[in-house]
Design a protein around this motif. Sequence first.
Motif, PDB file in Angstrom:
ATOM      1  N   LEU A   1      67.897 -17.824 -89.822  1.00 29.81           N
ATOM      2  CA  LEU A   1      69.448 -18.322 -89.778  1.00 29.81           C
ATOM      3  C   LEU A   1      70.173 -17.582 -88.635  1.00 29.81           C
ATOM      4  O   LEU A   1      69.829 -16.459 -88.162  1.00 29.81           O
ATOM      5  N   LEU A   2      71.234 -18.065 -88.276  1.00 31.62           N
ATOM      6  CA  LEU A   2      71.849 -17.624 -87.232  1.00 31.62           C
ATOM      7  C   LEU A   2      72.738 -16.214 -87.815  1.00 31.62           C
ATOM      8  O   LEU A   2      73.713 -16.287 -88.646  1.00 31.62           O
ATOM      9  N   THR A   3      72.154 -15.078 -87.504  1.00 33.17           N
ATOM     10  CA  THR A   3      72.793 -13.850 -87.874  1.00 33.17           C
ATOM     11  C   THR A   3      72.859 -12.797 -86.787  1.00 33.17           C
ATOM     12  O   THR A   3      72.558 -13.167 -85.643  1.00 33.17           O
ATOM     13  N   ASP A   4      73.722 -11.551 -86.985  1.00 33.43           N
ATOM     14  CA  ASP A   4      73.920 -10.833 -85.981  1.00 33.43           C
ATOM     15  C   ASP A   4      72.421 -10.300 -85.326  1.00 33.43           C
ATOM     16  O   ASP A   4      72.330 -10.099 -84.311  1.00 33.43           O
ATOM     17  N   GLY A   5      71.614 -10.271 -86.178  1.00 36.46           N
ATOM     18  CA  GLY A   5      70.151  -9.766 -85.791  1.00 36.46           C
ATOM     19  C   GLY A   5      69.471 -10.942 -84.951  1.00 36.46           C
ATOM     20  O   GLY A   5      68.803 -10.318 -83.966  1.00 36.46           O
ATOM     21  N   ARG A   6      69.853 -12.150 -85.233  1.00 42.55           N
ATOM     22  CA  ARG A   6      69.092 -12.987 -84.315  1.00 42.55           C
ATOM     23  C   ARG A   6      69.721 -13.085 -82.833  1.00 42.55           C
ATOM     24  O   ARG A   6      69.178 -13.333 -81.903  1.00 42.55           O
ATOM     25  N   LEU A   7      71.070 -12.861 -82.948  1.00 41.77           N
ATOM     26  CA  LEU A   7      71.900 -12.652 -81.574  1.00 41.77           C
ATOM     27  C   LEU A   7      71.451 -11.322 -80.857  1.00 41.77           C
ATOM     28  O   LEU A   7      71.427 -11.409 -79.528  1.00 41.77           O
ATOM     29  N   ILE A   8      71.288 -10.374 -81.617  1.00 40.32           N
ATOM     30  CA  ILE A   8      70.513  -9.058 -80.957  1.00 40.32           C
ATOM     31  C   ILE A   8      69.172  -9.480 -80.149  1.00 40.32           C
ATOM     32  O   ILE A   8      69.041  -9.103 -79.080  1.00 40.32           O
ATOM     33  N   LEU A   9      68.514 -10.037 -80.847  1.00 41.71           N
ATOM     34  CA  LEU A   9      67.206 -10.458 -80.304  1.00 41.71           C
ATOM     35  C   LEU A   9      67.237 -11.311 -79.280  1.00 41.71           C
ATOM     36  O   LEU A   9      66.582 -11.172 -78.295  1.00 41.71           O
TER      37      LEU A   9
END
Length: 129
Positions: free
Chosen positions: A39-47
């Motif tokens: 899901l779209l999370t802060d972690g995915r945005l960091i990646l």
Amino acid sequence: MNTATRFILFALAFNIIVLVPVVSVLILDLTAAGRGFGLLTDGRLILTSIYMAIAIISAALIVMHVKRLTWAMPMSVALFAVQITYKLITVPMVGLSNPVVISNIVVVAVQVVALTNLWRALRGSKAAL
């Protein structure tokens, strides 16, 4: 430009070829992003930011190689070393059922071939001394 440098340039271009669609899918939050990255999370945005940085640095390194800047090669090797390490760590962490892990292995293979050619070229040049 020697063969080893051409392999390094190919591997850098391959980074860009792989990462542009991946980053696009992640930014647009397409269905494929959720399947591979969750899901779209802060972690995915960091990646996504890390992937963007790798693509930008790969493009800059291509330019540096074309300009024959001597420090372009060690920077390329350092980039590949970091990528190979983190991509291989994804195998035991996530498993081979994830499409991102499988694509990571393909990128690692390209980079290992490029580094192997560079190593052989350097080893051959030392033997000639």
